[in-house]
Design a protein around this motif. Structure first.
Motif: not given
Ligand code: NAD
Ligand code: NAD
Lengths: 207, 207
Positions: A137-153, A173-185
């Motif tokens: 992610i750092k190497e390819k300067k990826i700014l957007l991540g898409i999560i398509a894993v089961p809720a527990k992961g 995933a049907p799960k509320h995510l806790n992320v730092p303030e500057e990250v948009k979900v």
């Protein structure tokens, strides 16, 4: 802070002026711009007003200028690198989705934990191990991540993504995510749609 | 007409009272019910008030009674038959999605126009030809149709579905559908989510 509904409408205005510029129209008024979208002139002026002075009052907007300004605001000239995490049923469907390219979003990496999938190619993208995710992610300067894993992961994946520097997460995933303030979900929660539909099916308007 | 936000919250209240009844709690107040969801007692009373008298004021709600009433309102005891139209990348992912069953939605039929797919089984469901769709929808009393075809075919599919008697459509194609007044359509428009994300990536909070 600019309301999300305003941003959504900017994309509609951009589509309209793009059509008008193909028809070689020189000018468009806020009333004309709004009419085809069932919006009033005042709403159009208010939306565009968030971004500074656009047109000369009384003679409308110059089509080519408005198109250029809106394209800049909406990052239409920019492209961003995207990673998909989870390459099961949904992840592999998303890898095949042509809608990403249209928004300047390049799918450059895919990750999974399943050893049977790692190393395989899917829609031209190699599936890599989640343990290498932070470096890639750092190497390819990826700014957007898409999560398509089961809720527990999902939360673990979000933690790796945010630590690696992504700015936005699209979460299926049907799960509320806790992320730092500057990250948009943005959550796409299909189960909420299904709840509304099953309510309507059970209580629908008697016709 | 009951607001959709109220209906969404009813599902949250049902989840809560279901947890409470597993813990053998006998009563719950509107304040307690709201607290765990960051809602005030007045909001809880207003939401439940749309559906008649629930509790005795002053002593809260009886957990088992509230659970039963909410399950009835939210059609939790009912099941409905569902068809998927389009068995490409997205359609086949949806056929594998376990979220439908949880809402009492049974995937009983799948349709496509591609002769290479018709007759094959996918997740235990046989792919049938769109030309047989009207008869099968009536025969299996299918009330919900899911559209996972390209935008240009979506309206034709919606016409067949509504003529065959479906009451609800879940539409994944990026196209606005015209349907009779009594049919409810829910659009899942991924391109709108991607627009917001690309705007945010281009204009995000400078951290
Ligand atoms: N299938 C659908 O149409 C659909 C629709 C809406 C939402 N969803 C949601 O999307 C998610 C994925 O659903 P699916 O049907 O593709 O499931 P799936 O089981 O087919 O795929 C999940 C994939 O994630 C991988 N995985 C699991 N944990 C991981 C982790 N910690 N890191 C990286 N990869 C991991 C698995 O190896 C697998 O390849 C679920 O949360 C589901 O609720 C699916
Ligand atoms: N792939 C994704 O992750 C994704 C995400 C969001 C939205 N969508 C939307 O979902 C739709 C399907 O996308 P996809 O990626 O699965 O496409 P796809 O090309 O893989 O699948 C489309 C399927 O529909 C069938 N089809 C075409 N016209 C039909 C018709 N009139 N009646 C019945 N079947 C018909 C095709 O034979 C094919 O099997 C598109 O509108 C797309 O914009 C896809």
């Amino acid at each position: 802070k600019i309301p999300e509904t305003t941003i959504s409408r900017l994309f509609l205005y951009l589509r309209k002026v793009t059509e008008l510029s193909k028809l070689s129209m020189k000018r468009v008024s806020s009333a004309e711009l709004g009419e085809s979208l069932n919006l009033g002139a005042a709403q159009v002026r208010k939306d565009l007003g968030y971004f500074g002075q656009f047109g000369v009052s009384g003679s409308g907007y110059v089509v080519t200028e408005l198109k250029e300004k809106l394209s800049k605001i909406l990052s239409k000239h920019k492209t961003f690198n995207v990673a998909i995490v989870g390459t099961g049923h949904l992840g592999s469907a998303l890898l095949a989705y042509s809608g990403f390219e249209k928004q300047g979003l390049n799918l450059v990496a895919a990750f999974d934990t399943d050893v049977n999938k790692i190393g395989k190619q899917l829609q031209g993208v190699e599936i890599e191990s989640v343990s290498d995710m932070k470096d890639i992610i750092k190497e390819k300067k990826i700014l957007l991540g898409i999560i398509a894993v089961p809720a527990k992961g999902a939360q673990d994946v979000a933690d790796i993504l945010t630590n690696a520097g992504v700015k936005c997460i699209l979460n299926f995933a049907p799960k509320h995510l806790n992320v730092p303030e500057e990250v948009k979900v943005r959550d796409v929660d299909l189960s909420r749609e299904l709840e509304m539909l099953s309510y309507f099916l059970g209580n629908g308007k008697k016709v």
